[in-house]
Design an enzyme around this catalytic site. Structure first.
Site, mmCIF file in Angstrom:
data_model
loop_
_atom_site.group_PDB
_atom_site.id
_atom_site.type_symbol
_atom_site.label_atom_id
_atom_site.label_comp_id
_atom_site.label_asym_id
_atom_site.label_seq_id
_atom_site.Cartn_x
_atom_site.Cartn_y
_atom_site.Cartn_z
ATOM 1 C CE LYS A 188 -29.929 -36.116 24.471
ATOM 2 N NZ LYS A 188 -28.955 -35.524 25.417
ATOM 3 N NE ARG A 233 -33.757 -31.027 25.938
ATOM 4 C CZ ARG A 233 -33.049 -31.161 24.829
ATOM 5 N NH1 ARG A 233 -33.514 -31.628 23.811
ATOM 6 N NH2 ARG A 233 -31.807 -31.273 25.078
ATOM 7 N NE ARG A 280 -21.766 -32.099 21.299
ATOM 8 C CZ ARG A 280 -22.974 -32.132 21.932
ATOM 9 N NH1 ARG A 280 -23.638 -33.200 22.049
ATOM 10 N NH2 ARG A 280 -23.514 -31.068 22.296
ATOM 11 N NE ARG A 327 -25.323 -28.268 19.941
ATOM 12 C CZ ARG A 327 -25.937 -29.283 20.774
ATOM 13 N NH1 ARG A 327 -26.140 -30.421 20.521
ATOM 14 N NH2 ARG A 327 -26.629 -28.719 21.784
ATOM 15 N NE ARG A 334 -26.545 -27.521 25.675
ATOM 16 C CZ ARG A 334 -25.593 -27.793 25.081
ATOM 17 N NH1 ARG A 334 -24.384 -27.063 24.940
ATOM 18 N NH2 ARG A 334 -25.308 -29.144 24.636
HETATM 19 P P1 ADP Z 1 -28.391 -31.590 24.182
HETATM 20 O O1 ADP Z 1 -28.577 -32.715 24.156
HETATM 21 O O2 ADP Z 1 -27.053 -31.038 24.326
HETATM 22 O O3 ADP Z 1 -29.328 -30.951 25.210
HETATM 23 P P2 ADP Z 1 -29.983 -30.758 21.608
HETATM 24 O O4 ADP Z 1 -29.125 -30.611 20.506
HETATM 25 O O5 ADP Z 1 -30.718 -31.969 21.990
HETATM 26 O O6 ADP Z 1 -28.434 -30.883 22.901
HETATM 27 O O7 ADP Z 1 -30.535 -29.499 22.053
HETATM 28 C C1 ADP Z 1 -30.145 -28.192 22.064
HETATM 29 C C2 ADP Z 1 -31.024 -27.296 22.612
HETATM 30 O O8 ADP Z 1 -32.372 -27.334 21.438
HETATM 31 C C3 ADP Z 1 -31.709 -27.299 23.899
HETATM 32 O O9 ADP Z 1 -30.846 -26.811 24.901
HETATM 33 C C4 ADP Z 1 -33.129 -26.586 23.968
HETATM 34 O O10 ADP Z 1 -32.818 -25.390 23.868
HETATM 35 C C5 ADP Z 1 -33.746 -26.791 22.355
HETATM 36 N N1 ADP Z 1 -34.410 -28.225 22.479
HETATM 37 C C6 ADP Z 1 -34.094 -29.471 21.748
HETATM 38 N N2 ADP Z 1 -34.923 -30.110 22.186
HETATM 39 C C7 ADP Z 1 -35.906 -29.654 22.783
HETATM 40 C C8 ADP Z 1 -37.282 -30.100 23.518
HETATM 41 N N3 ADP Z 1 -37.818 -31.428 23.211
HETATM 42 N N4 ADP Z 1 -38.002 -29.020 24.162
HETATM 43 C C9 ADP Z 1 -37.427 -27.989 24.387
HETATM 44 N N5 ADP Z 1 -36.347 -27.461 23.887
HETATM 45 C C10 ADP Z 1 -35.633 -28.336 23.035
#
Ligand code: ADP
Length: 228
Positions: A38, A110, A144, A177, A186
């Site tokens: 993404k 999400r 990554r 990360r 996750r």
């Molecule tokens: P990934 O795509 O690997 O899940 P992201 O960088 O999108 O990683 O998100 C990392 C973390 O940030 C998630 O595991 C969550 O804890 C938090 N997060 C990101 N976006 C949201 C969201 N829309 N709602 C709730 N938590 C979020």
């Protein structure tokens, strides 16, 4: 003949943004598990078409790094690999999506609650669901790297930086990360939450599916076709 082009390793930056691309009015959502690409594709769309990448994960990590009020609240969730409460995320994203015309949302919404909130603020044009299997996700995440300054994503096998540990574009430092070590948690959280979200967007007739288990050039080609 082997299709060589699609196997090329992509280097940043890519092609020049054309005026036609600048006229695009697109509000895109990318759905998919961690490691589905993404963030990478949102970055490509930004580089190629000027469609702004808005990644809630990147925004949250910045808040955490800056030890802001939001960052302090969010840290305990992000470090465990669970979702940050809607209240925090919604207040954080509201102004951004109001102000920007063309954007790709990476990591938002999400939950159905977040999707309903979004519908009140803007009209979504396309929701692209990138599907991947767990094996691929785990392998990609193990390799990554991300730029601490501009958030570009690299991969030690497929998208290597020209200089080790340094971003090709902004010369920021690349880092791993910390939540990439808990990828399985996750993934489980994602699987639990994604089903109702998919049903929600299917009903709205904006959902498209793309097979993300392929070379990123092929996946990106499909995404590009969908937004044209
Ligand atoms: P990934 O795509 O690997 O899940 P992201 O960088 O999108 O990683 O998100 C990392 C973390 O940030 C998630 O595991 C969550 O804890 C938090 N997060 C990101 N976006 C949201 C969201 N829309 N709602 C709730 N938590 C979020």
């Amino acid at each position: 003949m082997v299709r060589k082009r699609s196997r090329e390793v992509r280097k940043y930056p890519r092609i020049q943004i054309t005026s036609e691309a600048f006229n695009l009015k697109m509000k895109i959502i990318l759905l998919g598990p961690p490691g589905s690409g993404k963030g990478l594709f949102a970055q490509f769309l930004q580089d190629d078409f000027g469609i702004k990448k808005i990644a809630t994960g990147d925004i949250l990590r910045k808040e955490i790094r800056n030890k802001s009020k939001i960052g302090k609240k969010a840290e305990k969730y992000v470090s465990k690999g669970i979702y940050v409460p809607d209240k925090i995320v919604l207040s954080m994203i509201k102004n951004k999506i109001r102000r920007i015309k063309n954007f790709t949302l990476d990591g938002f919404p999400r939950t159905v609650k977040q999707a309903k909130f979004l519908d009140k603020v803007i009209k979504v044009d396309k929701v692209i669901h990138i599907t991947t299997n767990d094996k691929n996700v785990i392998k990609r995440i193990a390799n990554r790297l991300q730029c601490g300054k501009c958030n570009r994503i690299y991969n030690l096998i497929t998208i290597k930086p020209r200089r080790k540990g340094i971003c090709d574009i902004c010369k920021g430092k690349l880092y791993i990360r910390s939540d990439d070590k808990i990828v399985k948690t996750r993934l489980n959280v994602y699987k639990r939450e994604i089903k109702p979200l998919i049903i929600y967007y299917k009903k709205k007739d904006v959902l498209e599916k793309v097979n993300g288990n392929r070379h990123f050039n092929l996946v990106y080609n499909d995404i590009r076709k969908l937004i044209k």
